[in-house]
Write an enzyme that holds these catalytic residues in place. Sequence first.
Site, PDB file in Angstrom:
ATOM      1  N   LYS A  81       0.809  -1.221   0.000  1.00  0.00           N
ATOM      2  CA  LYS A  81       0.000   0.000   0.000  1.00  0.00           C
ATOM      3  C   LYS A  81       0.841   1.269   0.000  1.00  0.00           C
ATOM      4  CE  LYS A  81      -4.423  -1.800   1.403  1.00  0.00           C
ATOM      5  NZ  LYS A  81      -5.546  -1.804   2.361  1.00  0.00           N
ATOM      6  N   ARG A 106      -3.510 -10.080   4.731  1.00  0.00           N
ATOM      7  CA  ARG A 106      -3.915 -10.232   3.327  1.00  0.00           C
ATOM      8  C   ARG A 106      -2.788  -9.688   2.462  1.00  0.00           C
ATOM      9  NH1 ARG A 106      -6.418  -7.167  -0.651  1.00  0.00           N
ATOM     10  NH2 ARG A 106      -7.928  -8.285  -1.976  1.00  0.00           N
TER      11      ARG A 106
END
Length: 283
Positions: free
Chosen positions: A204, A245
């Site tokens: 991210k 995840r």
Amino acid sequence: MGIVNVTPDSFSDGGLWLDPEKAVEHGIDLVERGADLVDVGGESTRPGAARVTTQEELRRVLPVVRGLVADGVPVSIDTMRAEVAEAAVAAGARLINDVSGGLADPSMAGVAAWTGVPFVVMHWRGPSAAMDGFAGYEDVVREVVGEVERRMDAVGAQGVDPEQIILDPGLGFAKSRADDWALLGGLDAFARLGRPVLMGASRKRFLGTLLADPTTGAPRPARARDAATAAVATLVAAQGAWAVRVHDVASSADAVRVAAAVTPTARSSSGRVGPSAWAGRVG
């Protein structure tokens, strides 16, 4: 939780797994590299992403869900649509992962309730196309925990058993880079809610900013953030997260095993990490 994005526009792997056969092969490979669960999604939720039609999302994900299930792979469905979640569970998916926590589709909680599968309730303030504009907190940890608790109550009022619920703080969703770091450091605040926590930090933006080129200031490219993702996996596993995840499973699986070796209570009776009851329920 390994990621299979059946999309043309996901931020780090868009277009790689559009072919159903390749997507299934990738999911099987993720399991071989250490994934306990494979999360299949057919709609990008990157910042600024536009929505696809329900039919397009179904077209993308159902062949992949069916193919993975046929090979014995535990599958979760990453969707904000009740119709897609229902079809995927009928095809064998064992968990619904809704980044909107049931807000995007009022029927989602009902589907989770009657199917009885684990249901990820993520912190969400609005659609991807506009979510950066919804960031703004005085105390991000306290406010996110409070908002997630209210979503738990809301889906519970729609019939979802609290025992089904998994929480996700929603890193990167209506969060600044500083907010993401604060949530990572304050993960223990979610413990009072009494539910397993899923963390999705993989590749991210806040990692890319941290690892920016010291000369140009350009963020580290998304696919070059896996070592940093593994470091996050170690940190959150040590804080008791149920799952991480990730795109690159091998590096994070190794990192989590290290954390589990240091914190033996994080290891299940099967030898894998995570609460044993939940490992049995979804995997």
